[in-house]
Each structure stands twice: as C-alpha cells, then as structure tokens.
Write a protein that holds these residues in place. Structure first.
Motif, PDB file in Angstrom:
ATOM      1  N   ALA A  17       0.836  -1.206   0.000  1.00 27.28           N
ATOM      2  CA  ALA A  17       0.000   0.000   0.000  1.00 27.28           C
ATOM      3  C   ALA A  17       0.869   1.253   0.000  1.00 27.28           C
ATOM      4  N   PHE A  18       1.900   1.289   0.846  1.00 24.45           N
ATOM      5  CA  PHE A  18       2.783   2.454   0.946  1.00 24.45           C
ATOM      6  C   PHE A  18       3.424   2.759  -0.400  1.00 24.45           C
ATOM      7  N   TYR A  19       4.061   1.772  -1.018  1.00 23.33           N
ATOM      8  CA  TYR A  19       4.786   2.020  -2.262  1.00 23.33           C
ATOM      9  C   TYR A  19       3.846   2.205  -3.459  1.00 23.33           C
ATOM     10  N   SER A  20       2.729   1.526  -3.486  1.00 22.88           N
ATOM     11  CA  SER A  20       1.762   1.741  -4.574  1.00 22.88           C
ATOM     12  C   SER A  20       1.200   3.151  -4.515  1.00 22.88           C
ATOM     13  N   ASP A  21       0.864   3.616  -3.315  1.00 22.99           N
ATOM     14  CA  ASP A  21       0.358   4.986  -3.160  1.00 22.99           C
ATOM     15  C   ASP A  21       1.454   6.008  -3.460  1.00 22.99           C
ATOM     16  N   LEU A  22       2.634   5.788  -2.887  1.00 26.61           N
ATOM     17  CA  LEU A  22       3.731   6.735  -3.049  1.00 26.61           C
ATOM     18  C   LEU A  22       4.154   6.890  -4.502  1.00 26.61           C
ATOM     19  N   LYS A  29       2.578   0.396 -10.009  1.00 23.19           N
ATOM     20  CA  LYS A  29       1.542  -0.380  -9.331  1.00 23.19           C
ATOM     21  C   LYS A  29       2.124  -1.763  -9.052  1.00 23.19           C
ATOM     22  N   VAL A  30       1.425  -2.550  -8.255  1.00 22.30           N
ATOM     23  CA  VAL A  30       1.864  -3.917  -8.019  1.00 22.30           C
ATOM     24  C   VAL A  30       1.662  -4.691  -9.317  1.00 22.30           C
ATOM     25  N   LEU A  31       2.766  -5.188  -9.873  1.00 23.01           N
ATOM     26  CA  LEU A  31       2.723  -5.912 -11.143  1.00 23.01           C
ATOM     27  C   LEU A  31       2.632  -7.420 -10.936  1.00 23.01           C
ATOM     28  N   LEU A  32       3.256  -7.895  -9.873  1.00 27.68           N
ATOM     29  CA  LEU A  32       3.281  -9.325  -9.599  1.00 27.68           C
ATOM     30  C   LEU A  32       3.349  -9.507  -8.090  1.00 27.68           C
ATOM     31  N   ASP A  33       2.396 -10.247  -7.540  1.00 28.61           N
ATOM     32  CA  ASP A  33       2.339 -10.491  -6.101  1.00 28.61           C
ATOM     33  C   ASP A  33       2.417 -11.997  -5.881  1.00 28.61           C
ATOM     34  N   MET A  34       3.509 -12.426  -5.253  1.00 27.22           N
ATOM     35  CA  MET A  34       3.723 -13.851  -5.031  1.00 27.22           C
ATOM     36  C   MET A  34       3.634 -14.218  -3.548  1.00 27.22           C
ATOM     37  N   GLY A  35       2.899 -13.429  -2.781  1.00 29.11           N
ATOM     38  CA  GLY A  35       2.740 -13.717  -1.366  1.00 29.11           C
ATOM     39  C   GLY A  35       3.800 -13.052  -0.512  1.00 29.11           C
ATOM     40  N   LYS A  42       6.241   0.162 -13.350  1.00 31.13           N
ATOM     41  CA  LYS A  42       5.391   0.545 -14.484  1.00 31.13           C
ATOM     42  C   LYS A  42       5.163  -0.616 -15.427  1.00 31.13           C
ATOM     43  N   SER A  43       6.171  -1.476 -15.583  1.00 29.86           N
ATOM     44  CA  SER A  43       6.028  -2.663 -16.422  1.00 29.86           C
ATOM     45  C   SER A  43       7.115  -3.650 -16.034  1.00 29.86           C
ATOM     46  N   MET A  44       6.934  -4.903 -16.406  1.00 29.46           N
ATOM     47  CA  MET A  44       7.922  -5.935 -16.107  1.00 29.46           C
ATOM     48  C   MET A  44       9.193  -5.739 -16.937  1.00 29.46           C
ATOM     49  N   ARG A  45       9.163  -4.839 -17.900  1.00 32.50           N
ATOM     50  CA  ARG A  45      10.321  -4.581 -18.756  1.00 32.50           C
ATOM     51  C   ARG A  45      11.129  -3.373 -18.303  1.00 32.50           C
ATOM     52  N   GLU A  46      10.691  -2.710 -17.235  1.00 28.84           N
ATOM     53  CA  GLU A  46      11.389  -1.546 -16.702  1.00 28.84           C
ATOM     54  C   GLU A  46      11.833  -1.849 -15.278  1.00 28.84           C
ATOM     55  N   PRO A  47      12.800  -1.087 -14.752  1.00 27.57           N
ATOM     56  CA  PRO A  47      13.239  -1.340 -13.381  1.00 27.57           C
ATOM     57  C   PRO A  47      12.062  -1.311 -12.396  1.00 27.57           C
ATOM     58  N   MET A  48      12.125  -2.223 -11.433  1.00 27.04           N
ATOM     59  CA  MET A  48      11.043  -2.362 -10.455  1.00 27.04           C
ATOM     60  C   MET A  48      11.605  -2.333  -9.043  1.00 27.04           C
ATOM     61  N   LEU A  49      10.708  -2.124  -8.096  1.00 29.47           N
ATOM     62  CA  LEU A  49      10.979  -2.261  -6.680  1.00 29.47           C
ATOM     63  C   LEU A  49      10.277  -3.523  -6.213  1.00 29.47           C
ATOM     64  N   ALA A  50      10.996  -4.391  -5.531  1.00 27.71           N
ATOM     65  CA  ALA A  50      10.381  -5.570  -4.938  1.00 27.71           C
ATOM     66  C   ALA A  50      10.384  -5.389  -3.426  1.00 27.71           C
ATOM     67  N   VAL A  51       9.257  -5.682  -2.793  1.00 22.83           N
ATOM     68  CA  VAL A  51       9.166  -5.704  -1.337  1.00 22.83           C
ATOM     69  C   VAL A  51       8.939  -7.153  -0.934  1.00 22.83           C
ATOM     70  N   CYS A  52       9.613  -7.587   0.125  1.00 24.33           N
ATOM     71  CA  CYS A  52       9.473  -8.991   0.508  1.00 24.33           C
ATOM     72  C   CYS A  52       9.703  -9.188   1.997  1.00 24.33           C
ATOM     73  N   THR A  53       9.128 -10.247   2.513  1.00 23.86           N
ATOM     74  CA  THR A  53       9.516 -10.715   3.831  1.00 23.86           C
ATOM     75  C   THR A  53      10.733 -11.606   3.600  1.00 23.86           C
ATOM     76  N   PRO A  54      11.744 -11.523   4.457  1.00 24.04           N
ATOM     77  CA  PRO A  54      12.972 -12.267   4.222  1.00 24.04           C
ATOM     78  C   PRO A  54      12.750 -13.770   4.054  1.00 24.04           C
ATOM     79  N   PHE A  55      13.464 -14.338   3.088  1.00 25.51           N
ATOM     80  CA  PHE A  55      13.353 -15.753   2.756  1.00 25.51           C
ATOM     81  C   PHE A  55      13.698 -16.647   3.951  1.00 25.51           C
ATOM     82  N   ASN A  56      14.670 -16.209   4.765  1.00 30.61           N
ATOM     83  CA  ASN A  56      15.100 -17.032   5.896  1.00 30.61           C
ATOM     84  C   ASN A  56      14.153 -16.934   7.096  1.00 30.61           C
ATOM     85  N   GLU A  57      13.076 -16.175   6.934  1.00 26.61           N
ATOM     86  CA  GLU A  57      12.037 -16.000   7.958  1.00 26.61           C
ATOM     87  C   GLU A  57      12.537 -15.300   9.217  1.00 26.61           C
TER      88      GLU A  57
END
Length: 123
Positions: A17-22, A29-35, A42-57
């Motif tokens: 929500a923070f980054y989509s609004d900002l 916008k959120v282009l791909l949400d994998m949980g 802007k598109s999967m062909r341009e630089p993106m920001l990924a937000v994630c919970t750390p893989f190692n939990e």
C-alpha cells in the motif's frame, strides 16, 4: 541495466500500500504479487521495486548505507513525493533542499520499516 531492487519489510500489505500509493503518480503499481514478495513498477520490462519478507524468515532490518533513490522528474515532484511519503507514514531523514549547488536537489525519508529512500533531481 537494473531489473529490480529488493527491500525487506515486516508487513507485506502495509508495504504494498505504501509504495503503490507513493509511486502511483509515476505510473507504478503492483505488477506481480507472489505472497512473500511483490514487484512494483510501471512494467515488467522496466526497473522495479520488490518488497518482501525475508526468505530465511528472520526479522527484516534495513541495511546501514543502503538507500533506494527515486527520480520523480523535477524539484517540485521531489517536494511532493517527500510530503506524500511523510503523509503515508514515513519519517523525515532530510528535508527537501539543494544539496550540491545547481546540480543535486534531494529529500530523504525512511519508510515504515526503516528503509531509506531518496527523492532526487539533477539540474
């Protein structure tokens, strides 16, 4: 050259929500949400920001010296994005201003998870 930059977060819904609004007025916008990771841009062909919970939990934590720099296009847009970030829950880490005379104008915030962002304009 850059495909995407990933930052760790503690709350995926809040981060999306923070980054989509900002960044929405820049066409992002959120282009791909994998949980546990979502790609925002802007598109999967341009630089993106990924937000994630750390893989190692383990808990996320911002890296000292790491920063995501966003170029909104003008000094006025730097000011607007700084204000918008603050309104969305970010904290000030450097108010908008000329940093290098006639060259670099910038503003700095920390997102709700403590990740440092810069909004900048060269010129």
């Amino acid at each position: 050259m850059i495909g995407y930059v990933t930052i760790g977060v503690s709350d995926m819904e809040r981060a999306k929500a923070f980054y989509s609004d900002l960044l929405g007025d820049l066409g992002a916008k959120v282009l791909l949400d994998m949980g546990r990771i979502a790609f925002i841009g802007k598109s999967m062909r341009e630089p993106m920001l990924a937000v994630c919970t750390p893989f190692n939990e383990e808990p996320n934590h911002p890296g000292n010296g790491n920063m995501l720099a966003i170029h909104p296009g003008s000094k006025e847009a730097v000011d607007a994005h700084y204000k918008k970030a603050i309104d969305l829950g970010a904290t000030c880490d450097g108010e908008p201003g000329q940093r290098i005379p006639n060259q670099f104008y910038g503003a700095y915030v920390k997102d709700p998870d403590g990740n440092k962002l810069a909004f900048f304009y060269f010129g």
